[in-house]
Enzyme design. Sequence first.
Site, mmCIF file in Angstrom:
data_model
loop_
_atom_site.group_PDB
_atom_site.id
_atom_site.type_symbol
_atom_site.label_atom_id
_atom_site.label_comp_id
_atom_site.label_asym_id
_atom_site.label_seq_id
_atom_site.Cartn_x
_atom_site.Cartn_y
_atom_site.Cartn_z
ATOM 1 C CG HIS A 118 -1.916 -1.153 1.176
ATOM 2 N ND1 HIS A 118 -2.737 -1.467 0.123
ATOM 3 C CD2 HIS A 118 -2.104 -2.140 2.103
ATOM 4 C CE1 HIS A 118 -3.414 -2.576 0.399
ATOM 5 N NE2 HIS A 118 -3.048 -3.006 1.587
ATOM 6 C CG ASP A 120 -4.950 -6.337 -0.543
ATOM 7 O OD1 ASP A 120 -4.885 -7.268 0.278
ATOM 8 O OD2 ASP A 120 -5.038 -5.149 -0.188
HETATM 9 ZN ZN ZN Z 1 -3.360 -7.187 2.143
#
Ligand code: ZN
Length: 460
Positions: free
Chosen positions: A275, A326
Amino acid sequence: MLREYQPDLLFRQGEFRPGSSLLVDEDGRVAAPPATPPDSPREVVRLPGKALLPSFVNAHSHTFQRLIRGYSEHRGTNGDDFWSWREAMYRAALSVDAGDLYHVARMAFLEMALAGTTAVGEFHYLHRAQDGTAYLDPNHLGRQIVAAAQSVGIRIALLRVAYMRAGFELPPSAGQRRFYESEAEFLANAASLAQELSGSPHTAWLGIAPHSIRAVPLDSLRSIVAWAGQRGLPVHMHVAEQPAELAASVREHGATPVALLAREGLLSERSTLVHGIHVTPQELDAIAAAGATICSCPTTERNLGDGIIAAEEAAARGIAFAFGSDSQTLIHPLEDARELEYHLRLRDIERVRLDAIAGQDMSQRLFQYASAGGARSIGLRGGHLAPGEFADFFTLDLNHVSIAGVPAEELLPAFLFSGSLEAIRDVAVAGNWIVNDGAHEAQREIVARYAEVSRRVWRA
Ligand SMILES: [Zn+2]
């Protein structure tokens, strides 16, 4: 025997070359033409109407979250926007037994393979049985995930997650009972999994993933990162995804996550920060100085409302990037690549934000992030189809309705920004097809088994 793949266009060193072929040796690696006499016997594989490209690498995946598609797109009864996602995630995490997990992981890996992805970094944090007790074999679930990847035929870095607490000064959470291990348990279990995987070093290997600053106390984080450093393993961590995470880190440590990692000397070229959205210019400097990778997950980040990563500022500092699916809201490497750019356009009301940074073309940059960047992040040499790399690649149908008629010079941006995943027709790992003409040989069985698990989980 050598194999020679003859597409209409071969993508190498940033461009599509007509009339070039790809030579693959008996070990499934790309062979160098000068070292291979032109008259050496070979099997010729003709690929008319197709382009051949290095495959994608998905550097951040939680396969079990494939189950929650559609179940989190509403507000909780208390009005909380994140609640329904977290509740669905816990429900999926607590519902699956080892067999279920295998079938769900196969489904996620199948979808990745069909999308041209041949290697994955699985950020794996389900360790315990459904009631929170340890399995007799503490790597029972991790082994299901590895077996699932091997059954589909893709390579896997099992990024074994250290998850020790709900958060600073928080009591253990029942929803997380399958995640928790002590530092000692984690290190012992990771060591035994590393040993087990050492027999198949190119198809499955271990990486280490301290879940987040929230879930791992600093002392343990230091020990775990040092342990991985002694073994040269990739280290992945969720970092700077949401503002609440930064506030908690400041409260506990007096520093935001990236500043803390930099201060403690815990960043290196083996680090991947997943991220990395809410970071300061100084933190980007620290990431660049360490040679760490940022794994961006734009299709998940837009779904969760996480925010927009300052990709142009990171790129200008030469920070390496990878992409991850993800939460599996979407398994679509093209969408991840294009969204990294599109989010900046919407934020800045300006086009082509990632072009001509450090002299690099935007599309080449995005493709490089999706292939070689992902490979580097998970500890795999690949993404260039260079001699000595494994021949992991996919073919593109040049007559597909989404890209037909585009000349070679504009094919890469056309594919990245307008291409359909259905233009990806065949996918090879070590020169062997795992997807042929848009289908995997076990596809029907994998989909049927997955659907059974999904119905059971949500009916319960
Ligand atoms: Zn993750």
